[in-house]
Design a protein around this motif. Structure first.
Motif, PDB file in Angstrom:
ATOM      1  N   ARG A   1       0.827  -1.206   0.000  1.00  0.00           N
ATOM      2  CA  ARG A   1       0.000   0.000   0.000  1.00  0.00           C
ATOM      3  C   ARG A   1       0.862   1.257   0.000  1.00  0.00           C
ATOM      4  N   GLY A   2       1.955   1.241   0.765  1.00  0.00           N
ATOM      5  CA  GLY A   2       2.832   2.402   0.819  1.00  0.00           C
ATOM      6  C   GLY A   2       3.529   2.661  -0.501  1.00  0.00           C
ATOM      7  N   LEU A   3       4.057   1.604  -1.122  1.00  0.00           N
ATOM      8  CA  LEU A   3       4.738   1.775  -2.407  1.00  0.00           C
ATOM      9  C   LEU A   3       3.767   2.214  -3.496  1.00  0.00           C
ATOM     10  N   HIS A   4       2.550   1.655  -3.449  1.00  0.00           N
ATOM     11  CA  HIS A   4       1.547   2.061  -4.432  1.00  0.00           C
ATOM     12  C   HIS A   4       1.142   3.511  -4.233  1.00  0.00           C
ATOM     13  N   ARG A   5       1.053   3.934  -2.979  1.00  0.00           N
ATOM     14  CA  ARG A   5       0.706   5.326  -2.694  1.00  0.00           C
ATOM     15  C   ARG A   5       1.784   6.267  -3.222  1.00  0.00           C
ATOM     16  N   VAL A   6       3.046   5.851  -3.133  1.00  0.00           N
ATOM     17  CA  VAL A   6       4.140   6.664  -3.679  1.00  0.00           C
ATOM     18  C   VAL A   6       3.939   6.877  -5.176  1.00  0.00           C
ATOM     19  N   VAL A   7       3.664   5.789  -5.898  1.00  0.00           N
ATOM     20  CA  VAL A   7       3.490   5.879  -7.351  1.00  0.00           C
ATOM     21  C   VAL A   7       2.302   6.767  -7.705  1.00  0.00           C
ATOM     22  N   ALA A   8       1.193   6.592  -6.990  1.00  0.00           N
ATOM     23  CA  ALA A   8      -0.003   7.376  -7.289  1.00  0.00           C
ATOM     24  C   ALA A   8       0.213   8.866  -7.019  1.00  0.00           C
ATOM     25  N   LEU A   9       0.874   9.183  -5.926  1.00  0.00           N
ATOM     26  CA  LEU A   9       1.107  10.593  -5.596  1.00  0.00           C
ATOM     27  C   LEU A   9       2.147  11.223  -6.521  1.00  0.00           C
ATOM     28  N   LEU A  10       3.140  10.431  -6.950  1.00  0.00           N
ATOM     29  CA  LEU A  10       4.088  10.949  -7.934  1.00  0.00           C
ATOM     30  C   LEU A  10       3.386  11.229  -9.259  1.00  0.00           C
ATOM     31  N   ALA A  11       2.425  10.387  -9.607  1.00  0.00           N
ATOM     32  CA  ALA A  11       1.640  10.644 -10.819  1.00  0.00           C
ATOM     33  C   ALA A  11       0.833  11.932 -10.684  1.00  0.00           C
ATOM     34  N   LEU A  12       0.330  12.195  -9.475  1.00  0.00           N
ATOM     35  CA  LEU A  12      -0.389  13.446  -9.251  1.00  0.00           C
ATOM     36  C   LEU A  12       0.548  14.640  -9.416  1.00  0.00           C
ATOM     37  N   THR A  13       1.795  14.481  -8.992  1.00  0.00           N
ATOM     38  CA  THR A  13       2.793  15.531  -9.239  1.00  0.00           C
ATOM     39  C   THR A  13       2.998  15.732 -10.732  1.00  0.00           C
ATOM     40  N   GLY A  14       2.977  14.631 -11.491  1.00  0.00           N
ATOM     41  CA  GLY A  14       3.069  14.733 -12.943  1.00  0.00           C
ATOM     42  C   GLY A  14       1.902  15.497 -13.545  1.00  0.00           C
ATOM     43  N   VAL A  15       0.725  15.329 -12.967  1.00  0.00           N
ATOM     44  CA  VAL A  15      -0.444  16.093 -13.434  1.00  0.00           C
ATOM     45  C   VAL A  15      -0.214  17.589 -13.235  1.00  0.00           C
ATOM     46  N   LEU A  16       0.292  17.948 -12.072  1.00  0.00           N
ATOM     47  CA  LEU A  16       0.577  19.359 -11.798  1.00  0.00           C
ATOM     48  C   LEU A  16       1.644  19.904 -12.735  1.00  0.00           C
ATOM     49  N   LEU A  17       2.648  19.075 -13.046  1.00  0.00           N
ATOM     50  CA  LEU A  17       3.684  19.494 -13.990  1.00  0.00           C
ATOM     51  C   LEU A  17       3.091  19.730 -15.374  1.00  0.00           C
ATOM     52  N   GLY A  18       2.239  18.806 -15.826  1.00  0.00           N
ATOM     53  CA  GLY A  18       1.586  18.981 -17.117  1.00  0.00           C
ATOM     54  C   GLY A  18       0.703  20.214 -17.152  1.00  0.00           C
ATOM     55  N   ALA A  19      -0.018  20.462 -16.061  1.00  0.00           N
ATOM     56  CA  ALA A  19      -0.866  21.649 -15.993  1.00  0.00           C
ATOM     57  C   ALA A  19      -0.027  22.926 -16.061  1.00  0.00           C
ATOM     58  N   THR A  20       1.137  22.901 -15.439  1.00  0.00           N
ATOM     59  CA  THR A  20       2.027  24.068 -15.492  1.00  0.00           C
ATOM     60  C   THR A  20       2.533  24.292 -16.912  1.00  0.00           C
ATOM     61  N   PHE A  21       2.914  23.211 -17.580  1.00  0.00           N
ATOM     62  CA  PHE A  21       3.332  23.332 -18.979  1.00  0.00           C
ATOM     63  C   PHE A  21       2.203  23.932 -19.834  1.00  0.00           C
ATOM     64  N   GLN A  22       0.957  23.501 -19.544  1.00  0.00           N
ATOM     65  CA  GLN A  22      -0.172  24.014 -20.314  1.00  0.00           C
ATOM     66  C   GLN A  22      -0.382  25.508 -20.072  1.00  0.00           C
ATOM     67  N   LEU A  23      -0.228  25.943 -18.849  1.00  0.00           N
ATOM     68  CA  LEU A  23      -0.345  27.368 -18.545  1.00  0.00           C
ATOM     69  C   LEU A  23       0.747  28.171 -19.256  1.00  0.00           C
ATOM     70  N   ILE A  24       1.940  27.610 -19.335  1.00  0.00           N
ATOM     71  CA  ILE A  24       3.030  28.282 -20.044  1.00  0.00           C
ATOM     72  C   ILE A  24       2.722  28.363 -21.528  1.00  0.00           C
ATOM     73  N   GLN A  25       2.213  27.246 -22.097  1.00  0.00           N
ATOM     74  CA  GLN A  25       1.871  27.233 -23.516  1.00  0.00           C
ATOM     75  C   GLN A  25       0.761  28.231 -23.837  1.00  0.00           C
ATOM     76  N   ALA A  26      -0.154  28.414 -22.894  1.00  0.00           N
ATOM     77  CA  ALA A  26      -1.255  29.354 -23.097  1.00  0.00           C
ATOM     78  C   ALA A  26      -0.842  30.800 -22.835  1.00  0.00           C
ATOM     79  N   GLY A  27       0.375  31.022 -22.354  1.00  0.00           N
ATOM     80  CA  GLY A  27       0.848  32.375 -22.083  1.00  0.00           C
ATOM     81  C   GLY A  27       0.297  32.975 -20.815  1.00  0.00           C
ATOM     82  N   LEU A  28      -0.231  32.142 -19.929  1.00  0.00           N
ATOM     83  CA  LEU A  28      -0.818  32.657 -18.686  1.00  0.00           C
ATOM     84  C   LEU A  28       0.229  32.847 -17.595  1.00  0.00           C
ATOM     85  N   VAL A  29       1.310  32.108 -17.664  1.00  0.00           N
ATOM     86  CA  VAL A  29       2.395  32.265 -16.695  1.00  0.00           C
ATOM     87  C   VAL A  29       3.721  32.276 -17.448  1.00  0.00           C
ATOM     88  N   ASP A  30       4.721  32.903 -16.857  1.00  0.00           N
ATOM     89  CA  ASP A  30       6.045  32.966 -17.461  1.00  0.00           C
ATOM     90  C   ASP A  30       7.081  32.984 -16.340  1.00  0.00           C
TER      91      ASP A  30
END
Length: 215
Positions: free
Chosen positions: A128-157
Motif C-alpha cells: 500500500r505504501g509503495l503504491h501510494r508513492v506511485v499514485a502521488l508521484l503521478a499526481l505531481t506529474g499532473v501538476l507538472l503537465g498543468a504548469t506546462f499548459q499554462l506556459i503554452q497558453a501564455g498565462l504564466v512565465d
C-alpha cells in the motif's frame, strides 16, 4: 416456481450487462459528438481526426461495463477506459488542430490514470505504501503537465528560472513522507523499504533545489 426464479436470476446479469454497455456507448457517442460540434462551430474542424477520436471513444466505452461489474475485472476495465481516454484526447487535440499548444494534455491524462489507481489500495502495508508513492508521484506529474499548459497558453512565465526544480522537490517530499508513514507499521522488510525510499527522496529534493536555485 424455482425454475421460474432461476430463469429470472439468470436473466438479470445479461440485462445488467446490456444496460452497462448501452450507457457506455451513449456516453462515448455524446462525447464524440460534442467535440465534433464544438470543433465545427469554432472553425477548427479537421474531419480526419475522427479516425482517432471515434476509436478512442469506443475503447473507453469498452472499459465501462468491466468497471461496473467490479471485482477482478474492474481494474482491467479501468486500464481499458484510461487507454481509450488517452486516444480520445489525442483525437480531440488533432480535431481542434491544437496539438502544438495542447501537448501537455498528453502528460496529464496518463498521470491522471495512474493517480486514479489510488482507489485500489492493497491490503499489505508495504504494498500500500509503495503504491501510494506511485499514485502521488503521478499526481505531481499532473501538476507538472498543468504548469506546462499554462506556459503554452501564455498565462504564466517563469523566465529563465529552473522552475521544474520545484516539482522535483515536491516529488522528493512526497516520497519522504511515505517513507516516514511506513515507520508506523510493524512488518518484514520495513527498514529496507524505508531505506529504498529515503535515498531517491533526498536525491530528488537536492536536485530540485539545485535547478531551482541555479547552482
Amino acid at each position: 416456481m424455482s425454475a421460474e426464479a432461476g430463469q429470472v436470476m439468470a436473466g438479470r446479469p445479461y440485462a445488467s450487462g446490456a444496460r452497462h454497455w448501452l450507457v457506455s456507448l451513449v456516453v462515448a457517442g455524446v462525447a464524440a459528438a460534442a467535440v465534433t460540434t464544438v470543433a465545427r462551430s469554432g472553425g477548427h474542424y479537421h474531419w480526419w481526426a475522427g479516425f482517432v477520436l471515434i476509436p478512442g471513444a469506443l475503447i473507453g466505452a469498452a472499459g465501462g461495463p468491466l468497471l461496473a461489474r467490479g471485482g477482478g475485472r474492474a481494474f482491467a476495465g479501468y486500464v481499458i477506459a484510461c487507454a481509450g481516454a488517452l486516444v480520445f484526447a489525442t483525437g480531440a487535440l488533432l480535431m481542434f488542430g491544437v496539438m502544438g499548444r495542447g501537448w501537455p494534455v498528453m502528460i496529464m491524462v496518463p498521470c491522471l490514470a495512474v493517480a486514479g489507481t489510488y482507489l485500489w489500495r492493497p491490503a499489505h502495508p508495504l504494498a500500500r505504501g509503495l503504491h501510494r508513492v506511485v499514485a502521488l508521484l503521478a499526481l505531481t506529474g499532473v501538476l507538472l503537465g498543468a504548469t506546462f499548459q499554462l506556459i503554452q497558453a501564455g498565462l504564466v512565465d517563469f523566465g529563465d528560472t529552473g522552475w521544474w526544480g520545484a516539482f522535483l522537490m515536491l516529488a522528493g517530499v512526497t516520497v519522504l513522507g511515505n517513507a516516514v508513514e511506513l515507520t508506523r507499521h510493524r512488518m518484514p522488510y520495513r527498514l529496507q523499504a524505508i531505506t529504498l525510499l529515503l535515498g531517491p527522496a533526498v536525491v530528488a529534493f537536492l536536485l530540485g533545489l539545485r535547478f531551482l536555485r541555479g547552482w
